[in-house]
Design a protein around this motif. Structure first.
Motif, PDB file in Angstrom:
ATOM      1  N   ALA A 157       7.956  -1.106  25.957  1.00 31.74           N
ATOM      2  CA  ALA A 157       9.390  -1.224  25.683  1.00 31.74           C
ATOM      3  C   ALA A 157       9.846  -0.089  24.766  1.00 31.74           C
ATOM      4  CB  ALA A 157       9.688  -2.570  25.046  1.00 31.74           C
ATOM      5  N   ARG A 183      11.169   3.514  23.514  1.00 31.53           N
ATOM      6  CA  ARG A 183      12.321   4.162  24.122  1.00 31.53           C
ATOM      7  C   ARG A 183      11.945   5.272  25.072  1.00 31.53           C
ATOM      8  NH1 ARG A 183      15.447   7.263  19.303  1.00 31.53           N
ATOM      9  NH2 ARG A 183      13.857   8.762  18.725  1.00 31.53           N
ATOM     10  N   VAL A 201      11.353   3.495  28.376  1.00 34.25           N
ATOM     11  CA  VAL A 201      12.590   2.887  28.887  1.00 34.25           C
ATOM     12  C   VAL A 201      13.548   3.955  29.419  1.00 34.25           C
ATOM     13  CG1 VAL A 201      14.692   1.665  28.200  1.00 34.25           C
ATOM     14  CG2 VAL A 201      12.456   0.825  27.463  1.00 34.25           C
ATOM     15  N   LEU A 202      13.727   5.040  28.648  1.00 31.56           N
ATOM     16  CA  LEU A 202      14.681   6.065  29.069  1.00 31.56           C
ATOM     17  C   LEU A 202      14.175   6.833  30.278  1.00 31.56           C
ATOM     18  CD1 LEU A 202      15.755   7.368  25.566  1.00 31.56           C
ATOM     19  CD2 LEU A 202      17.233   6.282  27.250  1.00 31.56           C
ATOM     20  N   GLY A 240      13.942   4.251  33.158  1.00 28.62           N
ATOM     21  CA  GLY A 240      15.311   3.853  33.458  1.00 28.62           C
ATOM     22  C   GLY A 240      16.075   4.966  34.144  1.00 28.62           C
TER      23      GLY A 240
END
Ligand SMILES: Nc1ncnc2c1ncn2[C@@H]1O[C@H](COP(=O)(O)O)[C@@H](O)[C@H]1O
Ligand SMILES: Nc1ncnc2c1ncn2[C@@H]1O[C@H](COP(=O)(O)O)[C@@H](O)[C@H]1O
Ligand SMILES: Nc1ncnc2c1ncn2[C@@H]1O[C@H](COP(=O)(O)O)[C@@H](O)[C@H]1O
Ligand code: NA
Ligand code: NA
Ligand code: NA
Lengths: 321, 100, 321, 321, 100, 100
Positions: free
Chosen positions: C170, C172, C175-176, C179
């Motif tokens: 999780a 960043r 995630v980035l 994502g």
């Protein structure tokens, strides 16, 4: 069919997906957060940018075209908080303070919802009138004043009425929006040109980044949904639809284009979550923030940027045939 | 080095009160203050920093009399509806006479 | 000869010179520091941007082309930390905890090294495959898991194993990157277009600014070089070369282009200094940060962005004739 | 007539209007503030950008053309603080410490005034020599050294002379400006190209945002105007005019173009408010900041960016016929 | 104005412990906290803020019993391997009963 | 849990003194410090944060002797010309022997 196309076009835009990514990141308890400075920076940039662009357009608009929409905006700025207030009081059984607090939010406007609506239009090749940002500036303030007056007309309040008014009028969203508008009107297209790459080209990307953060913020509000109850949940979806469709419909009468009245619908349906909360917190401290924040930020904003905006475009398209 | 014992009043509150609190502290006789940004949690739950920014933490060194006045004021003006906490400590201030 | 040309081309790029400027500023004890918010903002922007661009490309890539490189990346993500661990244990005489802590860093990947490698390619007119960022996302996690498992399989640890895992997954950067990839795949080239100016044009300049800060940060690490000793210094240069050349070589077999396998080499050789340190600090608090931070940030990163990347391109060019 | 045109062109540029908006926002006691991080970020960006662009141009400039202006800049860097000091002592009756403190500011340079002057030129289609930023770097330091020497030659001071010198030389404005210049010279136009969109296109917009904040800051200074008295008010307007006209005039002799000498005039007339105050605060703590900050930031800066710059262009145009 | 004397526990630690510390404070009975960003230097040298951000400074007003529990917990859970410092002071808290 | 009572010295000053103060604290025997960004107002009026950034707030836990040395030093070195305030409090520090 084609409406489903609209919906897909919206849901599959990087801007909305960035919002979704933010929501997911928060639910995954990721450490992803935009630094507070960046969040402020982006909101300043976005407000100034739409102000500037609106002003440049206004500079090119014959006054005649603008008067009608402006007056209609003012009218709805007074009308919608009253509608909201009465719904909350009579159907929602909210006490006077909380009813007017929430009404202030739903009468005012969410700049980001407006921007997403504009962006959605240009994505689908439908350009709304350029002067729309001017309407946002007009719509932001009156509703808050009206709603607070409803609350203050009765018994003496603890909160500061004048403090709240100053908070709205000198608040940064009004200053940047109005200031940008005036600058835009003064400099016109030629003067805007040198700063255009910064304020125009970068705009949508910056918006995506901003919505990433808003997604994180909104997700934290979701946990409060239980607390606010089923009525507010329904209220946060149905009232915007009503306000939105009303605005789209009236938009036609004052000569707004199809895209123009769709964006107008999104504006009017949106609930403020920057100017209004600050003003309400000062004027009506006894109102419960969980109600108005969760409704505007946790329910109405996500609804509008995902389903609402395509809906208003569809309604506009349907009314305009 | 000679020091004066003063009251250190610490106030943590939601940011929206910043301007009002600072102005009122001055009116109540505080000669100065130090402000730091903070976040926090209390009985009202986490401050909704998305709409009013983080909390503020104000420290002011004042005479006992002024300290009481500040406490009184905040108690009956803000305690009921706002997120705010106030506590007092003693502090030996160098050149302390400057601050009373 | 022409390799020297490559080297010069890299060393004389604004991006690398910005890094050098940062190092010099720190050595001059200048008050120059990027505000923390900007540092975070840039890293968020850069990670999301490469994710998006990679996703848009992936959207255009026939699955067949991607499977091979993906599996190879996974394989190396498991293999390289084991190599690093054994080198550190047997040759470096490191205790188990510090060995696995450092191994986690060298198995994982440094996004910035990757970006610099990509940029270097486009500067010298060699475009690597567009889906490379997807490989970065794949490479980041496994190595950390493997290295921590090595440490946890033995005696019970004080650190939190699940906490660490969550920190990585999780975190960043994942995630980035992930994502952004998914968003890119969903929206495709047409959907990406409106946000392209922000995420594409601004990219290299933002990278230069980011490297300015990294230079300042890395320079502070240099003072710790003495503390870590000669072995780690050699390790921080030779292992990346070995990993890099290995990856360039294997890249050929899975059909990567010259530039593609060069970038792949840079990726695999690089040492993580964001995801890995956070996870290791939680899972293996008794490991000494001075070791793994100085090695990855003070030795390997500067080596790779200056000499390493041109080297991997040269090796690729040499293997591909 | 045409000079009035110049004036209007300047006053109606988005950059100046942003400054005005900032001033108004502050007077309205608006909560509008740029986050500190953004303020720092923008100044870093602007300094590095002008350095880079200047360096790239210098890379294309035959040394011969540059020597003259460089020497003249050095000369004025030594001369202007002496002029300022004597005016303040003899006419203004300032004590030695405050006189030299203020002199340091008026001898040095305000990078933003310089940038606005450049921008004004390109807006009105007059391109100054590309190497001007190099002159800014040359002009920044000497005046501060000279002014501090005036103060330190007499009685022993409490402040730290070496500390101050380091503060100037390793200060971020010098490091970024000089660093950017050197990078620009090394990479040349081709190397600059990939980062150009970020550093060139975005430039003017970023400047507008920065001036918005400077307006807010300057406005707060206005309240101190009473404290500093009429003499400093006159000084803050007349000395810059004198310095500026002198520089425009001398600019012609060293071969500067019309636009070049106009910008040169703006540079020389401007008063530093970043490098100088920091150095003076360390070297001459007993000097009163209200004097030198209000004069440079509250009087001279607003005067120059609004009326001064068009004036220097007008004078240049008049001298060059 | 009536005040209650409570313990003011101040914890400064590396940021990576933020989530865990805040959760555990709650479990140990703290009713709230105030958190500020900080940087610092100690026996372990400057915190490497490039990889975990600056330190955090947590203040919590609690009863003496809870204060002891917090100290115990942090001492045997974090002292050995993490950069953390803890100290206690007395503070007269307005409306203090709210926080015990 | 055993604690040691130390002096908590808090210094608030304009940021331009940061490097010098931190270096001198070390020389005077402080084993560490915690620094937070602050803004404030005092007899010299609001710090002009546009040219030197906000104030800094330094806390250091030291022995009484070192505390006195720090106070002495700051008083005669900075009080006259700089914006700075210093005050002392007692604090019960866990593992306190580490900091003296
Ligand atoms: N027990 C506590 N210790 C320290 N700070 C507290 C405590 N309780 C509340 N606070 C601070 O005071 C603010 C307002 O608290 P409250 O009014 O209880 O919501 C919180 O946001 C915290 O920053
Ligand atoms: N003597 C001290 N006074 C104040 N704060 C300290 C002191 N020593 C350490 N600290 C703080 O505690 C953190 C961890 O210290 P340490 O565990 O000794 O590295 C440091 O980063 C400082 O913020
Ligand atoms: N009475 C006070 N209480 C708390 N902080 C103060 C007080 N007076 C001054 N300060 C702090 O000390 C700094 C310098 O004060 P001064 O030297 O009086 O201008 C101010 O910026 C404040 O942050
Ligand atoms: Na509305
Ligand atoms: Na690796
Ligand atoms: Na000058």
């Amino acid at each position: 069919m084609e409406n489903l196309g609209l919906l897909a076009a919206n849901l599959l835009s990087p801007i909305i997906l960035a919002f979704v990514l933010g929501v997911l990141a928060a639910l995954l308890r990721s450490d992803l957060r935009l630094p507070e400075g960046l969040y402020d920076a982006l909101s300043i940039y976005l407000l100034l940018a739409i102000g500037l662009k609106g002003g440049v357009e206004l500079n090119q608009t014959p006054p005649g075209e603008f008067v009608g929409p402006a007056l209609l905006t003012l009218l709805l700025g007074v009308l919608t908080p009253m509608i909201a207030y009465n719904v909350l009081r009579r159907l929602g059984r909210f006490d006077r303070v909380n009813a007017s607090a929430i009404a202030a939010h739903y009468g005012s406007v969410s700049a980001v919802t407006f921007i997403v609506a504009i962006t959605f239009g240009s994505m689908t090749g439908q350009e709304p009138e350029g002067f729309m940002p001017a309407l946002v500036a007009i719509l932001e303030v009156p509703a808050i004043v009206v709603a607070l007056m409803i609350a203050f007309t009765r018994e003496k309040r603890v909160g500061s009425w004048r403090g709240a008014l100053h908070e709205v009028l000198a608040g940064r969203s009004v200053v940047l929006l109005a200031g940008g508008l005036i600058i835009g009107v003064l400099v016109g297209p030629s003067g805007f040109e040198p700063v255009a790459p910064f304020f125009a080209s970068g705009f949508q990307g910056a918006l995506a980044l901003f919505l990433l953060e808003l997604g994180i913020v909104a997700a934290r509000r979701l946990t409060d949904l239980r607390k606010v109850g089923a009525f507010l949940l329904a209220f946060g979806i149905l009232l915007p639809i009503f306000h939105g469709v009303l605005a789209v419909w009236l938009g036609g009468f004052v000569g707004l284009s199809l895209a123009g009245s769709a964006v107008f619908g999104a504006m009017v349906s949106s609930a403020s979550y920057i100017a209004a909360p600050a003003a309400v917190r000062i004027a009506l401290p006894e109102a419960n923030p969980t109600y108005y924040l969760t409704a505007s930020l946790g329910i109405t904003f996500p609804f509008n940027v995902t389903l609402g905006i395509p809906l208003y475009y569809a309604v506009a398209g349907w009314l305009y045939v | 080095m000679k020091t004066t014992t003063l009251k250190l009043v610490t106030i943590v509150s939601e940011r929206i009160l910043e301007d009002r609190l600072l102005r009122e502290l001055g009116e109540l006789g505080a000669k100065g203050y130090t402000l730091t940004q903070a976040t926090g949690k209390g009985s009202r739950g986490v401050r909704a920093s998305e709409w009013e920014g983080p909390d503020i933490r104000i420290e002011t060194l004042v005479s006992p009399a002024v300290a009481d006045a500040i406490v009184e004021h905040i108690a009956d003006r803000y305690f009921e509806h706002y997120a705010v906490i106030v506590y007092l400590q003693e502090a030996d201030v160098v050149r302390g006479e400057k601050y009373v």
